[in-house]
Design a protein around this motif. Sequence first.
Motif, short mmCIF file in Angstrom:
data_model
loop_
_atom_site.label_atom_id
_atom_site.label_comp_id
_atom_site.label_asym_id
_atom_site.label_seq_id
_atom_site.Cartn_x
_atom_site.Cartn_y
_atom_site.Cartn_z
N ALA A 135 22.86 14.65 47.56
CA ALA A 135 22.48 14.61 46.14
C ALA A 135 23.24 13.49 45.43
CB ALA A 135 22.78 15.96 45.49
N LYS A 136 24.52 13.35 45.75
CA LYS A 136 25.33 12.27 45.16
C LYS A 136 24.76 10.91 45.57
CE LYS A 136 30.27 11.15 44.72
NZ LYS A 136 30.82 10.25 45.72
N GLU A 191 15.85 9.88 41.47
CA GLU A 191 15.75 10.97 40.49
C GLU A 191 15.56 12.31 41.23
OE1 GLU A 191 12.60 12.70 37.22
OE2 GLU A 191 12.23 10.71 38.06
N LEU A 192 16.56 13.16 41.15
CA LEU A 192 16.44 14.49 41.76
C LEU A 192 15.53 15.35 40.89
CD1 LEU A 192 20.13 15.13 42.86
CD2 LEU A 192 18.15 14.92 44.37
N ASN A 222 20.30 5.46 42.23
CA ASN A 222 19.31 5.38 41.14
C ASN A 222 18.04 6.20 41.38
OD1 ASN A 222 21.02 3.42 39.91
ND2 ASN A 222 20.18 1.91 41.35
N GLU A 234 21.66 10.09 43.50
CA GLU A 234 21.98 9.73 42.12
C GLU A 234 22.67 8.37 42.04
OE1 GLU A 234 22.07 14.07 39.98
OE2 GLU A 234 23.96 13.28 40.76
N GLU A 235 23.58 8.12 42.95
CA GLU A 235 24.30 6.85 42.92
C GLU A 235 23.41 5.66 43.28
OE1 GLU A 235 28.84 8.38 43.71
OE2 GLU A 235 27.82 7.31 45.31
#
Length: 153
Positions: A113-114, A122-123, A120, A117-118
């Motif tokens: 998940a990190k 979109e979860l 760019n 997000e890192e």
Amino acid sequence: MTQNMAQIQIVYGSNSGNTKMVCEYIAAFLSEHGHLVKIDRCEHYPEDKLSGHDLLILGCSTYEHGALEDHFRYSFWPRIQDIDLAGQKAAVVGLGDSKYDTDYNIESGRILAKYIEEHNGELVHENLMINKCPLSQLEHKVKIWVEDLNKKI
Ligand SMILES: Cc1cc2nc3c(=O)[nH]c(=O)nc-3n(C[C@H](O)[C@H](O)[C@H](O)COP(=O)(O)O)c2cc1C
């Protein structure tokens, strides 16, 4: 309301087959619900194809006190560090077992998940976090998760 068909790519790392089983269940469910789903092991997957999907699902189990499973960790992870996932919708499947490590239980889910997000991405859904053998959880926890995910596609 008729749902649109989405093109979905699942990429997973699995040692003893548990993550494979969960990802194959998810793939079958989404296919049955009209989506075009591809599923690949991470070690065979070209990193330049990680983005450009309607939805990307990354799956991986946890080993060695909170590390990603070996195929993901050594074969795939180094290849995906420079990938930009801007605009890429994504979801994460993490597996683990608290009998091995309570502090790092299912750390793979948090790492993935990190990563999204890192980079760019979109979860679009909460992580699916599977503790212990997934077999008895397929028709309950996994099914509920993928049903909810399907409503967001
Ligand atoms: C040697 C070993 C170390 C493990 N370390 C962890 C860990 O640190 N954290 C965790 O949550 N699960 C840990 N696990 C549990 C696995 O992640 C779990 O069994 C998972 O379902 C395996 O999925 P796979 O068959 O897709 O690789 C470990 C398992 C083994 C055999």
